[in-house]
Design a protein around this motif. Sequence first.
Motif, PDB file in Angstrom:
ATOM      1  N   SER A 241       0.832  -1.208   0.000  1.00 48.76           N
ATOM      2  CA  SER A 241       0.000   0.000   0.000  1.00 48.76           C
ATOM      3  C   SER A 241       0.868   1.260   0.000  1.00 48.76           C
ATOM      4  CB  SER A 241      -0.935   0.005   1.210  1.00 48.76           C
ATOM      5  OG  SER A 241      -1.843  -1.080   1.162  1.00 48.76           O
ATOM      6  N   ARG A 242       1.912   1.270   0.828  1.00 47.81           N
ATOM      7  CA  ARG A 242       2.814   2.420   0.872  1.00 47.81           C
ATOM      8  C   ARG A 242       3.528   2.602  -0.462  1.00 47.81           C
ATOM      9  NH1 ARG A 242       3.904   0.447   6.125  1.00 47.81           N
ATOM     10  NH2 ARG A 242       5.742  -0.662   5.343  1.00 47.81           N
ATOM     11  N   MET A 243       3.962   1.509  -1.060  1.00 49.10           N
ATOM     12  CA  MET A 243       4.661   1.577  -2.345  1.00 49.10           C
ATOM     13  C   MET A 243       3.751   2.150  -3.434  1.00 49.10           C
ATOM     14  SD  MET A 243       6.518  -1.514  -4.442  1.00 49.10           S
ATOM     15  CE  MET A 243       4.986  -2.467  -4.531  1.00 49.10           C
ATOM     16  N   CYS A 244       2.516   1.671  -3.483  1.00 47.25           N
ATOM     17  CA  CYS A 244       1.571   2.170  -4.481  1.00 47.25           C
ATOM     18  C   CYS A 244       1.325   3.668  -4.278  1.00 47.25           C
ATOM     19  CB  CYS A 244       0.255   1.401  -4.398  1.00 47.25           C
ATOM     20  SG  CYS A 244       0.344  -0.295  -5.017  1.00 47.25           S
ATOM     21  N   LYS A 245       1.161   4.070  -3.037  1.00 44.61           N
ATOM     22  CA  LYS A 245       0.917   5.479  -2.742  1.00 44.61           C
ATOM     23  C   LYS A 245       2.094   6.341  -3.169  1.00 44.61           C
ATOM     24  CE  LYS A 245      -0.477   8.585   1.022  1.00 44.61           C
ATOM     25  NZ  LYS A 245      -0.814   8.680   2.473  1.00 44.61           N
ATOM     26  N   GLN A 246       3.311   5.839  -2.935  1.00 45.39           N
ATOM     27  CA  GLN A 246       4.508   6.582  -3.318  1.00 45.39           C
ATOM     28  C   GLN A 246       4.584   6.809  -4.823  1.00 45.39           C
ATOM     29  OE1 GLN A 246       7.657   4.192  -1.708  1.00 45.39           O
ATOM     30  NE2 GLN A 246       7.317   4.862   0.409  1.00 45.39           N
ATOM     31  N   HIS A 247       3.988   5.897  -5.582  1.00 45.80           N
ATOM     32  CA  HIS A 247       4.037   5.997  -7.041  1.00 45.80           C
ATOM     33  C   HIS A 247       2.725   6.516  -7.633  1.00 45.80           C
ATOM     34  CE1 HIS A 247       8.010   4.199  -7.650  1.00 45.80           C
ATOM     35  NE2 HIS A 247       7.711   3.369  -6.659  1.00 45.80           N
ATOM     36  N   GLY A 248       1.905   7.093  -6.794  1.00 50.50           N
ATOM     37  CA  GLY A 248       0.719   7.774  -7.287  1.00 50.50           C
ATOM     38  C   GLY A 248      -0.441   6.879  -7.660  1.00 50.50           C
ATOM     39  N   ILE A 249      -0.471   5.652  -7.165  1.00 50.84           N
ATOM     40  CA  ILE A 249      -1.578   4.741  -7.453  1.00 50.84           C
ATOM     41  C   ILE A 249      -2.655   4.910  -6.383  1.00 50.84           C
ATOM     42  CG2 ILE A 249      -2.285   2.336  -7.770  1.00 50.84           C
ATOM     43  CD1 ILE A 249      -0.406   3.382  -9.926  1.00 50.84           C
ATOM     44  N   ASP A 250      -3.852   5.293  -6.817  1.00 51.69           N
ATOM     45  CA  ASP A 250      -4.977   5.456  -5.895  1.00 51.69           C
ATOM     46  C   ASP A 250      -5.683   4.111  -5.746  1.00 51.69           C
ATOM     47  OD1 ASP A 250      -7.121   6.154  -4.375  1.00 51.69           O
ATOM     48  OD2 ASP A 250      -7.794   7.814  -5.652  1.00 51.69           O
TER      49      ASP A 250
END
Length: 516
Positions: free
Chosen positions: A306-315
Amino acid sequence: MPQSDVIIIGSGIAALSAAYHLRHKQVTLITKSSWKKSNSMLAQGGIAAVIHKNDSWKNHFEDTLVAGCYHNNPTNVEYLVQEGPNEILEWCQRGMRFDCDQNGQFLLGKEGAHSHHRIIHAGGDATGRAITEFLYQATKSSVRIIENEMATELIVEQGVCCGVFTKRIDGTIKRYLASNTIIASGGCGAVYGHTSNADVITGDGIAMAYRAGAEIADMEFIQFHPTMLQINGQCVGLISEAVRGEGAVLINQHGEAFMDKLHPQADLAPRDVVSRAIFFEMKKGNEVFLDISMLSNFATRFPTISRMCKQHGIDLKHGRIPVAPGMHFLMGGIRTDENGETNIRKLFAIGEAACTGVHGANRLASNSLLEGLVFGKRVAGHILSLPFDQPVMAVDDSMEFASTDSCELPTKKQIQGIMTRYVGIQRTEAELTYAVNWFESYQKQCSFWEFNVKDFTTQQIEIINMITIGWLISTSALNRTESRGGHFRIDFPDMNDKEWQKKQLIRTKNEMYVGV
């Protein structure tokens, strides 16, 4: 010249497992970067072990062979799956905490090609980090740990390994002697452009062993993880298979699921099967996503992802994660016997650097951390049963070697480009021949076997190792004319034949044979 009972090269779970069980001896552990920078630390998935009463080691054994396309060493597989539960319980007794329910029972997950829920996790999707850090804390006070020092050449005298040369970033060269040497340096993911591996995993231990005369096996079998997070055409992180184990589904941009049409286990088919299916979708011009809309507790269950996705702009509220396959695991490596010993006396290999045959042509999910623990302990136990002789070494420093003056080396990106383009998920004779010739053009300039570490920087040595590994993989792939597991040849069948595609995605025992 520092003297040890055992030298261990590497700092992942296999290295630390061996170090723990050898801690009452004089052990020196050497790693070219920080001890924290290993694939084990990045492992999101768990450890496969038969814990539930409705499961059995025979089920785990058969699942491992099916995933491995029956190219496995059955004796070593049996040892792995039978020892797995004991290994987990022993580490629990030492204080290691795995994820449990409110009643103290293991929370067992399910991943690709497993017939039962048997995946044990720690820290949700941070199992590798949790176990590696625990092992390090349990070991560090008893073992000499040397960081930021690269093992460059094994010292072999009359067929016996006596130790290793190392080199620091500042160019300082050291010579370490030991009664026994263990290579636990991991695989070679960084020779590919898209990989889940740490960037330091460049196949150094395997290349070093090859130069010393160790036998290398099954290098053509490369496992591509199906679901790497893809951002703007680049793979930037791993989306654990456990996400699909919780119910997530692979879809294209039209929302169409496709795995249920291709394999009885659908999205939880073996990794090589799912990777090829995604590759076929992408070849058709489709984008591929992991549909997580049905997972209500995603952020809690998978905090790292979840943190990785957020860091790369994935909602994540949209319920779709863009994915693509990336190099994940090497099934081949330094050939060993059941005790981890190579054809060079006193030289051992464990973990991903070793080829024990437990993974066959395609590794079963979550068997890698298990292998590191089980075979790290097994090799340590075998070494403890041997006499600890003083190593005898008489290296001739006057030997003539190739130098930097005679070598024009490629860049890492050039090597990664060749491997990704010509030695990828699907392979042809023409592409593999091109790759082999490309690597051999550098071999002629700078022999894999004769170069003086004094004349090369650590960065140059790393590139020489990558050239060696690239050549080993592409040559092995060229020599194997069948399709099996992580090695997929498309030389003859019609790629437009849907029946042929489907047949390649489904395997049965009758269609495979044991060993090559």
